[in-house]
Design an enzyme around this catalytic site. Structure first.
Site, PDB file in Angstrom:
ATOM      1  N   GLU A  73       0.825  -1.222   0.000  1.00 22.27           N
ATOM      2  CA  GLU A  73       0.000   0.000   0.000  1.00 22.27           C
ATOM      3  C   GLU A  73       0.855   1.266   0.000  1.00 22.27           C
ATOM      4  O   GLU A  73       0.535   2.240  -0.689  1.00 22.27           O
ATOM      5  CB  GLU A  73      -0.917  -0.009   1.235  1.00 22.27           C
ATOM      6  CG  GLU A  73      -1.857   1.169   1.358  1.00 22.27           C
ATOM      7  CD  GLU A  73      -2.884   1.244   0.227  1.00 22.27           C
ATOM      8  OE1 GLU A  73      -3.751   0.375   0.161  1.00 22.27           O
ATOM      9  OE2 GLU A  73      -2.798   2.179  -0.599  1.00 22.27           O
TER      10      GLU A  73
ATOM     11  N   GLY B  95       1.975   6.974  -0.817  1.00 29.60           N
ATOM     12  CA  GLY B  95       2.393   7.056   0.591  1.00 29.60           C
ATOM     13  C   GLY B  95       1.261   6.716   1.534  1.00 29.60           C
ATOM     14  O   GLY B  95       0.789   5.586   1.568  1.00 29.60           O
TER      15      GLY B  95
ATOM     16  N   ILE C   3      -1.843   7.632   1.481  1.00 34.94           N
ATOM     17  CA  ILE C   3      -3.210   7.612   0.934  1.00 34.94           C
ATOM     18  C   ILE C   3      -3.598   6.183   0.586  1.00 34.94           C
ATOM     19  O   ILE C   3      -2.893   5.523  -0.179  1.00 34.94           O
ATOM     20  CB  ILE C   3      -3.299   8.456  -0.360  1.00 34.94           C
ATOM     21  CG1 ILE C   3      -2.669   9.825  -0.147  1.00 34.94           C
ATOM     22  CG2 ILE C   3      -4.731   8.581  -0.824  1.00 34.94           C
ATOM     23  CD1 ILE C   3      -2.460  10.590  -1.446  1.00 34.94           C
TER      24      ILE C   3
ATOM     25  N   GLY D 188      13.769  19.636   1.688  1.00 33.20           N
ATOM     26  CA  GLY D 188      13.732  18.196   1.974  1.00 33.20           C
ATOM     27  C   GLY D 188      12.699  17.445   1.146  1.00 33.20           C
ATOM     28  O   GLY D 188      12.396  16.291   1.413  1.00 33.20           O
TER      29      GLY D 188
ATOM     30  N   LYS E 188       4.513   4.145 -10.272  1.00 29.14           N
ATOM     31  CA  LYS E 188       3.282   4.108  -9.468  1.00 29.14           C
ATOM     32  C   LYS E 188       2.057   3.940 -10.368  1.00 29.14           C
ATOM     33  O   LYS E 188       1.147   3.166 -10.054  1.00 29.14           O
ATOM     34  CB  LYS E 188       3.169   5.393  -8.646  1.00 29.14           C
ATOM     35  CG  LYS E 188       4.239   5.491  -7.552  1.00 29.14           C
ATOM     36  CD  LYS E 188       4.267   6.886  -6.977  1.00 29.14           C
ATOM     37  CE  LYS E 188       5.273   7.023  -5.850  1.00 29.14           C
ATOM     38  NZ  LYS E 188       5.503   8.430  -5.496  1.00 29.14           N
TER      39      LYS E 188
HETATM   40  N1  LIG Z   1      10.360   8.636   2.723  1.00 29.11           N
HETATM   41  C1  LIG Z   1       9.117   8.638   2.235  1.00 29.11           C
HETATM   42  O1  LIG Z   1       8.368   9.573   2.457  1.00 29.11           O
HETATM   43  C2  LIG Z   1       8.620   7.463   1.446  1.00 29.11           C
HETATM   44  C3  LIG Z   1       7.311   7.469   0.946  1.00 29.11           C
HETATM   45  C4  LIG Z   1       6.819   6.361   0.235  1.00 29.11           C
HETATM   46  C5  LIG Z   1       7.666   5.288   0.022  1.00 29.11           C
HETATM   47  N2  LIG Z   1       8.953   5.319   0.487  1.00 29.11           N
HETATM   48  C6  LIG Z   1       9.798   4.175   0.238  1.00 29.11           C
HETATM   49  O2  LIG Z   1      10.186   3.589   1.462  1.00 29.11           O
HETATM   50  C7  LIG Z   1      11.485   3.041   1.357  1.00 29.11           C
HETATM   51  C8  LIG Z   1      12.368   3.627   2.450  1.00 29.11           C
HETATM   52  O3  LIG Z   1      12.452   5.018   2.303  1.00 29.11           O
HETATM   53  P1  LIG Z   1      13.102   5.957   3.436  1.00 29.11           P
HETATM   54  O4  LIG Z   1      12.773   7.351   3.055  1.00 29.11           O
HETATM   55  O5  LIG Z   1      12.732   5.487   4.786  1.00 29.11           O
HETATM   56  O6  LIG Z   1      14.661   5.703   3.169  1.00 29.11           O
HETATM   57  P2  LIG Z   1      15.880   6.097   4.101  1.00 29.11           P
HETATM   58  O7  LIG Z   1      15.484   7.115   5.114  1.00 29.11           O
HETATM   59  O8  LIG Z   1      17.026   6.388   3.215  1.00 29.11           O
HETATM   60  O9  LIG Z   1      16.206   4.751   4.902  1.00 29.11           O
HETATM   61  C9  LIG Z   1      16.713   3.612   4.294  1.00 29.11           C
HETATM   62  C10 LIG Z   1      17.145   2.634   5.388  1.00 29.11           C
HETATM   63  O10 LIG Z   1      17.533   1.414   4.779  1.00 29.11           O
HETATM   64  C11 LIG Z   1      18.841   1.055   5.203  1.00 29.11           C
HETATM   65  N3  LIG Z   1      19.535   0.432   4.084  1.00 29.11           N
HETATM   66  C12 LIG Z   1      19.631   0.899   2.819  1.00 29.11           C
HETATM   67  N4  LIG Z   1      20.360   0.065   2.064  1.00 29.11           N
HETATM   68  C13 LIG Z   1      20.726  -0.950   2.874  1.00 29.11           C
HETATM   69  C14 LIG Z   1      21.508  -2.123   2.676  1.00 29.11           C
HETATM   70  N5  LIG Z   1      22.058  -2.411   1.504  1.00 29.11           N
HETATM   71  N6  LIG Z   1      21.672  -2.955   3.730  1.00 29.11           N
HETATM   72  C15 LIG Z   1      21.150  -2.673   4.934  1.00 29.11           C
HETATM   73  N7  LIG Z   1      20.394  -1.577   5.169  1.00 29.11           N
HETATM   74  C16 LIG Z   1      20.200  -0.720   4.154  1.00 29.11           C
HETATM   75  C17 LIG Z   1      19.502   2.341   5.624  1.00 29.11           C
HETATM   76  O11 LIG Z   1      20.504   2.052   6.578  1.00 29.11           O
HETATM   77  P3  LIG Z   1      21.846   2.957   6.681  1.00 29.11           P
HETATM   78  O12 LIG Z   1      21.372   4.332   7.055  1.00 29.11           O
HETATM   79  O13 LIG Z   1      22.614   2.292   7.741  1.00 29.11           O
HETATM   80  O14 LIG Z   1      22.480   2.917   5.330  1.00 29.11           O
HETATM   81  C18 LIG Z   1      18.321   3.116   6.231  1.00 29.11           C
HETATM   82  O15 LIG Z   1      18.118   2.745   7.554  1.00 29.11           O
HETATM   83  C19 LIG Z   1      11.938   3.323  -0.076  1.00 29.11           C
HETATM   84  O16 LIG Z   1      11.628   2.241  -0.891  1.00 29.11           O
HETATM   85  C20 LIG Z   1      11.094   4.514  -0.463  1.00 29.11           C
HETATM   86  O17 LIG Z   1      10.899   4.611  -1.868  1.00 29.11           O
HETATM   87  C21 LIG Z   1       9.431   6.366   1.189  1.00 29.11           C
END
Ligand SMILES: NC(=O)c1ccc[n+]([C@@H]2O[C@H](COP(=O)([O-])OP(=O)(O)OC[C@H]3O[C@@H](n4cnc5c(N)ncnc54)[C@H](OP(=O)(O)O)[C@@H]3O)[C@@H](O)[C@H]2O)c1
Length: 413
Positions: free
Chosen positions: A125, A130, A132, A183, A201
């Site tokens: 979802e 996000g 929604i 940001g 998407k």
């Molecule tokens: N942020 C949003 O608003 C949002 C909205 C919708 C969907 N998403 C999706 O949600 C997912 C996460 O987004 P996010 O914004 O939370 O990303 P983020 O803040 O960059 O966090 C990514 C996390 O994954 C870990 N990670 C990345 N690569 C790794 C690896 N190879 N091995 C182990 N750990 C790893 C990172 O650890 P380290 O810091 O130690 O590298 C970090 O804790 C993505 O697929 C994104 O497209 C995000």
């Protein structure tokens, strides 16, 4: 008690952990269920010291596997190693909840196959819109409909950029920098500004809506990096705003999907979706048009969608939403297939010849001429049966020696 592991502890992951805590008592009293977070995979545990997960953090995927989880929350992003980890877990019957649209758009169908043969599930979802709820309404509440079209503003970064260009009369480069400082845009904004993120998407949603797997690389994708201040001004002159529109239609056995900067009326439902907000408008043959709107990204909005999926896994309410048995004969069309108006903009070296050309290309009743005094910015609106009819005229126009450039925008009502 379900054992839950999480891959990633960034923006979304930390929000999910907090929601699991916040809802612990409620989950127990209402659903007689409990979730125990047993491990979180990151690359650099030092970074996350003191954030309430110290005992759970690990850099070893083997350690995560050894915990024999029931559910994995994948919020690390990217294709690899997320894909390998998720596959490995699915093969062991672990159900997956993910926010990763890149992964689902690329491998969603395969992952679902693996899930099916291993009595597990894949839920996503959070991958579209996000916070929604859109996947769930598509797969449940709207099931009695034949869906005819989807139109969405599904990328917050580009919507923020276009909103600032419109409101503050700025050029693209300036607003991209503002989005990065606020940001809303990543250091490498390519996937957002080129429209790839929106395309992934749209294809996920359209695949569910039309029961046909649609790959984002097969569709027309145009980003916002070619939109100028003048384009925005032209749109404003006719009471429109430019939005990065993810649009798909189904007519008979023809499906069209595209992502493109398009003009929506400033007083329409989509015209009110500004800044980082997202919206998805869907048209069903029984329900008519419905629109879902809200925050398409951010820590808690996204975690909200992840939590909803977790609850579905706990209560056994998952099903395979991507079209696993795809035996349909749909034709994917490159051109917008419905009758529509278009704003056409030309850069020319001769006005009289241009006027002759435009009048000779389209029937007068379909035309509305707007600006004919600036050689760099001639624009008019024309209505055609479909995009192909327009496109053929545009190709002809481009071949004239006094025409230096032509661009056109869909006007979506
Ligand atoms: N942020 C949003 O608003 C949002 C909205 C919708 C969907 N998403 C999706 O949600 C997912 C996460 O987004 P996010 O914004 O939370 O990303 P983020 O803040 O960059 O966090 C990514 C996390 O994954 C870990 N990670 C990345 N690569 C790794 C690896 N190879 N091995 C182990 N750990 C790893 C990172 O650890 P380290 O810091 O130690 O590298 C970090 O804790 C993505 O697929 C994104 O497209 C995000």
């Amino acid at each position: 008690l379900k054992r839950v592991v999480m891959l990633g502890f960034g923006t979304v992951g930390s929000g999910v952990m907090e929601l699991i805590e916040r809802n612990r008592a409620y989950l127990k009293s209402k659903y007689h269920n409990e979730m125990q977070l047993t491990g979180i995979l990151v690359r650099d545990p030092e970074k996350y010291k003191g954030r309430g997960a110290d005992g759970l953090l690990t850099t070893s995927f083997d350690e995560i596997l050894a915990q024999q989880p029931d559910i994995v929350i994948e919020v690390m992003g990217g294709i690899e190693p997320a894909n390998t980890y998720v596959r490995t877990l699915l093969e062991r019957g672990v159900s997956v909840v993910t926010a990763n649209k890149d992964l689902i758009a690329e491998y969603g169908l395969e992952l679902m196959e693996i899930a099916r043969t291993n009595n597990a599930s894949v839920s996503f979802e959070a991958a579209v819109g996000g916070g929604i709820p859109v996947i769930k309404p598509f797969r449940e509440s709207l099931k009695g409909n034949r869906i005819g079209s989807i139109a969405g503003i599904v990328n917050g970064t580009t919507n923020f950029i276009l909103t600032k260009m419109y409101e503050e009369n700025l050029e693209y480069d300036t607003t991209l920098k503002m989005a990065q400082e606020a940001g809303f845009a990543e250091a490498d904004p390519t996937a957002d500004v080129k429209g790839y993120d929106a395309a992934r998407k749209l294809c996920i949603l359209s695949s569910i809506a039309y029961d046909k797997m649609i790959r984002w690389k097969e569709i027309k994708v145009e980003g916002v990096d070619g939109v100028t201040k003048t384009d925005i001004q032209n749109a404003r002159d006719i009471d429109r705003k430019i939005k990065l529109l993810a649009v798909s239609t189904r007519d008979g056995s023809e499906i069209h999907c595209s992502v493109r900067p398009a003009l929506v009326h400033k007083h329409s439902a989509l015209g009110h979706i500004d800044n980082e907000f997202n919206a998805v408008e869907v048209e069903g043959d029984a329900v008519g048009k419905v629109m879902f709107t809200g925050k398409g990204a951010g820590k808690f909005p996204t975690a909200s969608a992840v939590y909803g999926d977790l609850l579905d896994v706990l209560t056994g309410k998952t099903d395979m939403v991507l079209p696993l048995n795809d035996d349909t004969n749909y034709k994917l069309s490159k051109y917008y297939a419905r009758r529509s108006k278009w704003l056409v903009r030309l850069k020319v070296t001769s006005m009289p010849e241009t006027i002759d050309l435009v009048l000779g290309s389209f029937p007068i009743h379909a035309l509305k001429l707007y600006r004919l005094n600036d050689l760099d910015n001639v624009f008019f609106v024309v209505e055609t049966e479909d995009e192909l009819e327009l496109y053929e005229k545009i190709v002809e126009m481009k071949s004239q020696n006094f025409v230096q450039d032509v661009k056109y925008f869909l006007m979506y009502d």
